[in-house]
Scaffold this active site. Structure first.
Site, mmCIF file in Angstrom:
data_model
loop_
_atom_site.group_PDB
_atom_site.id
_atom_site.type_symbol
_atom_site.label_atom_id
_atom_site.label_comp_id
_atom_site.label_asym_id
_atom_site.label_seq_id
_atom_site.Cartn_x
_atom_site.Cartn_y
_atom_site.Cartn_z
ATOM 1 N N HIS A 327 0.830 -1.201 0.000
ATOM 2 C CA HIS A 327 0.000 0.000 0.000
ATOM 3 C C HIS A 327 0.868 1.256 0.000
ATOM 4 O O HIS A 327 0.663 2.167 -0.821
ATOM 5 C CB HIS A 327 -0.921 -0.019 1.225
ATOM 6 C CG HIS A 327 -1.892 1.120 1.269
ATOM 7 N ND1 HIS A 327 -3.153 1.053 0.706
ATOM 8 C CD2 HIS A 327 -1.795 2.359 1.813
ATOM 9 C CE1 HIS A 327 -3.783 2.189 0.896
ATOM 10 N NE2 HIS A 327 -2.980 3.009 1.571
ATOM 11 N N TYR A 415 -10.959 4.482 1.052
ATOM 12 C CA TYR A 415 -10.134 3.348 0.665
ATOM 13 C C TYR A 415 -10.958 2.304 -0.099
ATOM 14 O O TYR A 415 -10.650 1.954 -1.236
ATOM 15 C CB TYR A 415 -9.521 2.682 1.905
ATOM 16 C CG TYR A 415 -8.553 3.529 2.689
ATOM 17 C CD1 TYR A 415 -7.185 3.287 2.626
ATOM 18 C CD2 TYR A 415 -8.994 4.556 3.514
ATOM 19 C CE1 TYR A 415 -6.277 4.044 3.358
ATOM 20 C CE2 TYR A 415 -8.099 5.326 4.247
ATOM 21 C CZ TYR A 415 -6.751 5.067 4.169
ATOM 22 O OH TYR A 415 -5.864 5.820 4.888
#
Length: 645
Positions: A327, A415
């Site tokens: 990420h 997200y």
């Protein structure tokens, strides 16, 4: 002095759902107040913009302050502009001068707004040309929200004090007088003086260090970040740090107690970088180092360029280790290189980053692994949207954040809702072979820039000109502005979750009198990821497991002995839901030994929801609050209905 007028009043909207009552407070501002382009900033870069920053500071580990100079190069964007407006929070401004002549410049510091700090307006020097250089002499506050200062006793080695920053979302203004908005990107250099026992690092490339010629007990560190970045990516850390090489362009840094374990855990960093480059284009930042922070760090990771900050909970065998590193690496393109224009468009950073992260996961560990993570993300999104956010205003992909602290609006929504939109578009437009070239072209088109969702959407339509009819069928208003879950749920391959669901169903269907059919072998072949999914599915059962069953699970599966924080979180939530009194001590131990908000906040909310543990939770929080990161303490205090400190 220039004395701008700043008026504001408070408006409230109320949202009721289940046991939760959410009050969203908005500060409505005059045109002299918060920026029309960024509801979280005082600055007006459309008039005069910060284009380069040079810091010259001393780090005082005794007083917990920085003091020195911020040298700003600003550029007029319009004729007739004679001031520059900056963000400042709890900064002691001592002097402002024309860097070229040393001439004192008049300035004004507006009234402080609780979250957003003060408007700092500086009269520009009279000079030919649009680029001007000003120097601001200042000092930070010991309570600056950007920093956590730790004593030596609060570190693992207990040898030296420790400092780390967290400037996202709008805390850089408590570190540096700047235009604290992601719409403004600039390169920076820094010269930082610190005690010689302290190793300093920044979100930049080190250009050397030397002993301070005026004080041989101190070291001067120099840094340069050539790539323009938003203010929230300025980062600094100082402590008793060591490093190990983990790749041709990467080191891992931490206290020496963790550095070898960290080097082992992050050994696949270079493979992830290369995989990300194949998806997104060249890596432009030079170094990709990782820093393992003390346990109080509130996030899983922070994508500070050249130096990603990560939580030490990853060293406990979390499945999320690969996810977190993938990420933060992905942010090198989606977020750091292409940046959301303001916090309302945060999904452009995080949705794309989750999308790229899972692409990396699929290429390295197989497509079923990516699919399972996507399905799990949907479940997490649903739980947060329905149970925590109550389908309220912060479940919008593009929320209205006028006068709202971005930390208060922070959630999983940008997200996972952002990822879901991108995954849906990929399937709609022909799959990875069609959509991955768009991703690379999007990054190439907007690199070094800050954009909003309309600019992203316009480029999407222009790239897929031959499929505009398909894109026109997308319900864009609901995706961008609708509350609640996404209007479309993609179909994910959940084959890896089948044994998790089967075991969950078995526990649910079996009566308390026939638990002998379960054994430790039930989870022997499950991965850590699958165990976590099993526990999550048990948590979601309409009829909660009885206390007898929960105790039997512990007897067989020994979940209390697990070090994996992701598993511990789900297990402790299950225990607290069953009102198992013995679990309170385990829950408190968990929140006291680390400060990652992903774990701490749900546990405290669960402790508060159960009347039998509520007072104990509040008492524990109040005793530990001084040791917690300021952001964590503030938000947990609200979870416990204690208000601000």
């Amino acid at each position: 002095m220039i004395m701008p007028t700043t008026s504001h009043n408070l408006a409230e909207q109320h949202y009721q759902g289940g046991n939760c009552h959410i009050t969203v407070k908005y500060l409505t501002m005059t045109k002299e107040g918060l920026s029309p382009n960024d509801p979280s900033s005082h600055s007006h870069p459309e008039d005069c913009r910060l284009v380069h920053l040079d810091l010259e500071l001393n780090a005082d580990f005794n007083k917990h302050i920085f003091s020195g100079f911020a040298h700003l190069t600003v550029e007029k964007q319009k004729d007739g502009v004679d001031t520059v407006v900056l963000d400042s929070k709890d900064l002691k401004i001592k002097n402002v001068t024309d860097q070229s002549t040393g001439q004192h410049l008049s300035y004004s510091l507006g009234d402080k707004l609780e979250v957003f700090g003060s408007r700092l307006e500086v009269r520009l020097p009279t000079a030919n040309g649009n680029k001007l250089n000003i120097s601001i002499e200042y000092e930070t506050s010991p309570q600056a929200s950007a920093f956590q200062w730790l004593t030596a006793d609060q570190t693992a080695g207990k040898r030296q004090p420790y400092l780390f920053s967290q400037c996202q979302a709008i805390h850089c203004r408590s570190f540096v007088p700047c235009q604290d908005t992601p719409s403004v990107k600039f390169p920076y250099t820094a010269k930082i003086t610190a005690p010689k026992e302290i190793t300093l690092l920044m979100s930049a490339i080190s250009t050397g260090s030397e002993t301070d010629s005026s004080d041989n007990t101190k070291t001067i560190y120099r840094f340069e970040q050539k790539v323009p970045i938003p203010s929230y990516l300025i980062a600094i850390v100082g402590g008793d740090l060591e490093s190990r090489d983990i790749g041709p362009r990467s080191k891992v840094w931490s206290e020496k107690e963790f550095v070898d374990a960290a080097a082992f855990e992050f050994s696949e960093t270079e493979t992830m970088l290369k995989t990300a480059e194949s998806l997104c284009g060249p890596y432009v930042w030079g170094r990709y180092d990782l820093l393992v922070l003390p346990p109080s760090f509130p996030y899983g990771g922070m994508e500070n360029p050249c130096l990603t900050f990560v939580t030490p909970t990853l060293l406990a065998g979390d499945k999320s280790l690969a996810d977190v590193v993938a990420h933060e690496i992905s942010h090198s393109w989606t977020g750091n290189l292409v940046t959301n224009k303001n916090p309302e468009h945060f999904w452009l950073n995080e949705g794309h980053t989750v999308f790229v992260e899972r692409k990396i996961q699929g290429r390295m560990f197989g497509e079923p692994s990516r699919q399972l993570s996507a399905a799990e993300g949907w479940n997490d999104l649903q739980q947060n949207v329905v149970d925590v956010l109550k389908n309220g205003p912060y479940t919008k992909l593009i929320p209205d954040l006028r006068g709202v602290d971005p930390d208060d609006a922070f959630s999983i929504v940008p997200y996972e809702k952002g990822f879901t939109l991108l995954y849906y578009l990929e399937t709609l437009l022909g799959g990875p072979d069609e959509f991955e070239p768009f991703l690379k072209a999007y990054i190439e088109k907007f690199k070094y820039k800050s954009i909003d969702s309309n600019q992203w959407k316009d480029f999407l339509f222009s790239f897929f000109q031959s499929k505009v009819d398909v894109l026109n069928k997308v319900d864009w208003d609901t995706w961008f502005s609708g509350v609640g879950m996404p209007p479309i749920k993609p179909e994910y391959d959940e084959s890896l979750a089948v044994p998790c669901q089967e075991l969950c169903d078995k526990w649910s269907a079996t009566s308390d009198s026939y638990l002998s059919q379960f054994s430790a072998n039930d989870i022997l072949k499950m991965t850590s990821n699958q165990i976590r999914i099993f526990l999550y599915k048990v948590l979601l059962l309409e009829s909660p497991l009885s206390l007898i069953k929960v105790k039997k699970m512990e007897e067989l599966y020994k979940f209390n002995d697990r070090k994996n924080s992701e598993i511990r979180l789900k297990w402790l939530l299950l225990c607290l839901k069953a009102h198992w009194e013995d679990s309170i001590q385990y829950a408190l131990k968990f929140v006291n030994e680390q400060g990652r908000m992903k774990f701490v906040r749900p546990i405290y909310r669960a402790l508060y929801a159960w009347e039998g543990s509520r007072d104990t939770a509040i008492k524990n929080f109040l005793s530990k609050r001084p040791e917690m990161h300021t952001t964590t303490a503030e938000l947990v205090g609200k979870d416990l209905h204690l208000g601000s400190s």
